[in-house]
Design an enzyme around this catalytic site. Structure first.
Site, PDB file in Angstrom:
ATOM      1  N   LEU A   1       0.874  -1.170   0.000  1.00 48.42           N
ATOM      2  CA  LEU A   1       0.000   0.000   0.000  1.00 48.42           C
ATOM      3  C   LEU A   1       0.908   1.215   0.000  1.00 48.42           C
ATOM      4  O   LEU A   1       1.944   1.206   0.671  1.00 48.42           O
ATOM      5  CB  LEU A   1      -0.906   0.019   1.243  1.00 48.42           C
ATOM      6  CG  LEU A   1      -1.941  -1.095   1.369  1.00 48.42           C
ATOM      7  CD1 LEU A   1      -2.692  -0.965   2.692  1.00 48.42           C
ATOM      8  CD2 LEU A   1      -2.920  -1.083   0.207  1.00 48.42           C
ATOM      9  N   ASP A   2       0.527   2.263  -0.725  1.00 53.36           N
ATOM     10  CA  ASP A   2       1.380   3.447  -0.726  1.00 53.36           C
ATOM     11  C   ASP A   2       1.312   4.163   0.621  1.00 53.36           C
ATOM     12  O   ASP A   2       0.495   3.827   1.485  1.00 53.36           O
ATOM     13  CB  ASP A   2       1.044   4.378  -1.901  1.00 53.36           C
ATOM     14  CG  ASP A   2      -0.352   4.960  -1.818  1.00 53.36           C
ATOM     15  OD1 ASP A   2      -0.742   5.447  -0.746  1.00 53.36           O
ATOM     16  OD2 ASP A   2      -1.066   4.949  -2.845  1.00 53.36           O
ATOM     17  N   VAL A   3       2.170   5.134   0.793  1.00 52.56           N
ATOM     18  CA  VAL A   3       2.316   5.810   2.081  1.00 52.56           C
ATOM     19  C   VAL A   3       1.006   6.402   2.575  1.00 52.56           C
ATOM     20  O   VAL A   3       0.694   6.368   3.775  1.00 52.56           O
ATOM     21  CB  VAL A   3       3.404   6.909   1.988  1.00 52.56           C
ATOM     22  CG1 VAL A   3       3.414   7.768   3.239  1.00 52.56           C
ATOM     23  CG2 VAL A   3       4.769   6.287   1.779  1.00 52.56           C
TER      24      VAL A   3
END
Length: 237
Positions: free
Chosen positions: A100-102
């Site tokens: 998952l991105d930041v």
């Protein structure tokens, strides 16, 4: 399992430190000093280091509710790795099942079982990933049909697999995809001229994020959950 690997699995020793302990005569198997790392440890063997009985750490399967501001990689970054949220032994052996991105929150799976990970994320399998997106603008009336037909993302030469879009309200939508392209959900909405303000993953395959887990909290999966996810990821395309 080789004795040197067994020592690394059950202690904080590196492979070279394990060899040194063996050569120093600090390791016994069933009461006998063993100095060769190639010695095979079998079920029922009692391995001791300085009279302390050792046991290898088994494979681990963890659900974590990812908060904003954490990376799903271990590369050097301005953001801490999501694995740093876990209070477990030998964290360096763990990896996330996909990423998952930041800025994305929600369900992330963490394990040290590479084969299990592959069964879930392999492009050869269609494992559902369900997200709730909060959008800057209302969706067009035909958004459901566009997502169901597949969307050609910027920079790609093939459209995405069909996705299921469900409107939650005017600016929130639940999206089910079966791929994991780079920033795929955000790019899909961007292709419609919309911007994702917040993104939260609710489910992977048969496993929904535990409602009792606050952001940053985690728990181990049950054996049934582990098996169900492996089965869910075992449906060939």
């Amino acid at each position: 399992m080789r004795l040197d690997k067994y020592l690394c699995e059950s202690t904080d020793l590196t492979r070279s430190q394990a060899r040194s302990a063996l050569l120093a005569g600090e390791i016994t198997v069933n009461g006998e000093v063993i100095k060769k790392g190639t010695h095979v440890v079998r079920d029922g063997d009692v391995v001791q280091w300085d009279d302390e009985t050792l046991a290898p750490i088994g494979l681990r399967y963890i659900m974590l509710n990812k908060p904003v501001g954490y990376e799903c990689t271990l590369r050097n970054s301005q953001y801490p790795p999501v694995i740093s949220l876990l209070d477990v032994d030998k964290r360096d052996r763990l990896h996330t099942v996909g990423r998952l991105d930041v800025e994305t929150t929600g369900l992330i799976l963490i394990t040290d079982d590479g084969q299990w990970t592959h069964r879930i994320i392999s492009p050869r399998h269609r494992c559902d990933k369900v997200y709730v997106a909060t959008l800057a603008e209302p969706l067009p009336d035909n958004a459901e049909d566009l997502f169901a037909a597949g969307i050609l993302l910027d920079g790609e030469d093939k459209p995405t697999l069909p996705a299921v879009l469900e409107r939650v309200d005017e600016r929130r939508a639940r999206l089910t995809i079966q791929e994991g392209k780079y920033h795929q959900v955000r790019r899909m909405f961007a292709s419609l001229g919309n911007h994702v303000l917040a993104l939260h993953r609710e489910r992977i395959g048969s496993l929904a994020l535990d409602a009792d887990l606050l952001a940053g909290e985690s728990r181990y999966l049950t054996p049934i959950e582990v098996a169900d996810l492996a089965q869910n990821g075992d449906v060939p395309v």
